[in-house]
Design a protein around this motif. Sequence first.
Motif, PDB file in Angstrom:
ATOM      1  N   PRO A 148      64.848  56.572  33.071  1.00 32.64           N
ATOM      2  CA  PRO A 148      65.692  56.440  34.032  1.00 32.64           C
ATOM      3  C   PRO A 148      66.037  55.189  34.224  1.00 32.64           C
ATOM      4  O   PRO A 148      64.865  54.191  34.272  1.00 32.64           O
TER       5      PRO A 148
ATOM      6  N   MET B  21      68.979  60.469  43.983  1.00 33.30           N
ATOM      7  CA  MET B  21      68.329  59.845  42.653  1.00 33.30           C
ATOM      8  C   MET B  21      69.802  59.521  41.735  1.00 33.30           C
ATOM      9  O   MET B  21      69.654  59.521  40.699  1.00 33.30           O
ATOM     10  N   THR B  22      70.866  59.279  42.347  1.00 32.94           N
ATOM     11  CA  THR B  22      72.087  59.121  41.735  1.00 32.94           C
ATOM     12  C   THR B  22      71.769  57.698  40.836  1.00 32.94           C
ATOM     13  O   THR B  22      70.775  57.146  41.182  1.00 32.94           O
ATOM     14  N   ARG B  23      72.635  57.422  39.974  1.00 32.56           N
ATOM     15  CA  ARG B  23      72.560  56.026  39.260  1.00 32.56           C
ATOM     16  C   ARG B  23      72.509  55.027  40.154  1.00 32.56           C
ATOM     17  O   ARG B  23      71.852  54.143  40.028  1.00 32.56           O
ATOM     18  N   GLU B  24      73.553  55.090  41.103  1.00 32.69           N
ATOM     19  CA  GLU B  24      73.560  54.165  42.100  1.00 32.69           C
ATOM     20  C   GLU B  24      72.366  54.053  42.964  1.00 32.69           C
ATOM     21  O   GLU B  24      71.853  52.839  43.417  1.00 32.69           O
ATOM     22  N   ALA B  25      71.852  54.986  43.369  1.00 29.52           N
ATOM     23  CA  ALA B  25      70.666  55.046  44.264  1.00 29.52           C
ATOM     24  C   ALA B  25      69.439  54.401  43.361  1.00 29.52           C
ATOM     25  O   ALA B  25      68.538  53.551  43.801  1.00 29.52           O
ATOM     26  N   GLN B  26      69.455  54.934  42.027  1.00 25.55           N
ATOM     27  CA  GLN B  26      68.368  54.163  41.317  1.00 25.55           C
ATOM     28  C   GLN B  26      68.439  52.919  41.056  1.00 25.55           C
ATOM     29  O   GLN B  26      67.245  52.191  40.796  1.00 25.55           O
TER      30      GLN B  26
END
Lengths: 340, 340
Positions: free
Chosen positions: B14, B304-309
């Motif tokens: 991820p 855990m969205t891409r932006e949050a990651q």
Amino acid sequence: MSYPPSDAVDGDVPASADQALGLQEFLSERGHELVTTTDTGEGLDRELGDAEVLITTPFWPVYLEEDRVSKASNLKLVITAGVGSDHTDPETARQHGITVAEVTGSNVVSVAEHNVLQILALVRNFVPAHANARMTGEHADRGWDVAGVSAPSHDLEGKTVGIVGLGAIGARTALRLKGFDVRTLYYANHRRSPAEEETLGVRYARLDTLVRESDVICLALPLMEGSQALFGPERLQAMKPGSWLVNTARGAIVDRDALVEAIESGHLAGYAGDTWYPQPAPADHPWRSLPEGSEAMTIHCSGMTREAQDRIAEGVREMLEAHVDGRPLPDDFVMVSPDS
Amino acid sequence: MSYPPSDAVDGDVPASADQALGLQEFLSERGHELVTTTDTGEGLDRELGDAEVLITTPFWPVYLEEDRVSKASNLKLVITAGVGSDHTDPETARQHGITVAEVTGSNVVSVAEHNVLQILALVRNFVPAHANARMTGEHADRGWDVAGVSAPSHDLEGKTVGIVGLGAIGARTALRLKGFDVRTLYYANHRRSPAEEETLGVRYARLDTLVRESDVICLALPLMEGSQALFGPERLQAMKPGSWLVNTARGAIVDRDALVEAIESGHLAGYAGDTWYPQPAPADHPWRSLPEGSEAMTIHCSGMTREAQDRIAEGVREMLEAHVDGRPLPDDFVMVSPDS
């Protein structure tokens, strides 16, 4: 009178059918007969032979064209128990002296909520996350796949949402999106005033611009001349790579096979449609088997919440009472008038 | 250093793991070793023997209690790659001179969006509508069941939503609900000012009142002393019949078996949980097989969205750099400090 109820499949009587409304009692008191059928073929044709009023629904529509209408010589009024009467050809109705009416406004909030739900479901990759929790579909044999589920999942925040059509439903969708810190564009035949745009948090864009710039496109326009297959191969290809499309409006606004191609090629990240063409969608309709993780489809239920059904039932009864009493129907319900 | 990445299951790396961050390179340049493992048992214990920093995640946590910590004699810093460090016992950490830190604020928008998604999915009965479109589950053999799918489907408009905990996530959830014409109550340890309440569109209620009056309850509080099984048998029974419960906070705030009982008895209409206890949830966790139509579960992916990651990755790197350079960690990231 023929009333194809929404219980066509499982025998359950929905709140909008004769049970809750007491249509049966009301009509028989006035000397009328209520006939309900789920047969939209020959069985319906037989009933239509002497029916004066036809009540149909948007999600299980009776497609009324010249062939059928010419056999229904007593038909005076076609009521859509819901919103969207595109299954009735307006010119044919007018020529045969038939009024077409629907329950204007009955489901606008319901569909606007569904728009936000389907936008979030797509952008946040809900369907695979749910399948993983339930260990179903492709996730039947997989463990706790947070990485796999999260990789195509995004925040809605900061995205550009394009609403095509800014009528009662589109505007309410925009209002519900205001809290999400998105940029909302709209395209419509008529521009809203600057004050309305400010209140709704939207900015006007030409259709090509909206299509090019939107991360999510939400269709909120009626099916009419000009919107049939409005999203065909070229327009779908003009959408941003990896963008999402939500369609609670009418299935036929999107070209069926071009959509499948845009999804399968990976150009679009996902499609969430509530509406189909035809309805009910046959088992082999390709939108029923889009690749897992690329869709969040529903079965034209967006405008059929219990609250919407109650509003629809009330509107249908109001129209029937007016018709039986020889009074004019409420103006805002009439879509096609033979006198106009 | 040990970093159980989120790719524990399918081998995918991820955005938050070493690949995107370049943690491996950064650390080896400074003479440190990065060890990644998905083994949270003995394999981890071996690595912890000489690890100075442990990075773990909320959705695949390393439960850090006395037994384990006492064997990790070099451990100085435990970083949660996300928000919510309840898997680390604060008293134990403090006694062993260990700092516990997390990426405060990194996922507050993501989880708030997930709250609205799960509220809408439950209230509008999305999961069965989707299953019917896809002809899966109980709908594998059913036709176009709009009546069956719509009967338990509701508008969110006009409902009362109760938010328990009105911190960074709860407040952002309230803001996103403002456009939906709902009545929003909140309960929290600290009341917001009248001006804040007005901005967020919320009113304070005592917990018992909120539980009694809400059609939807949304949990947005940390797991801590006092919130463990806060929604146990009695409180679940005190909820409105036919109401819905959304829990993106922590699984252990809801009593596992009491929830199953409340759903199976029909007292609650549905449960949408993103969080579980323990995690990963075993295949036989009863929340994985709640009756169809009574749930909209996901697998702790809300934050855990891409932006949050990306935000999490940035925060973890900032902390590691500070630690390696001997600088203090950013104050707002530190949850437990051995010096306090």
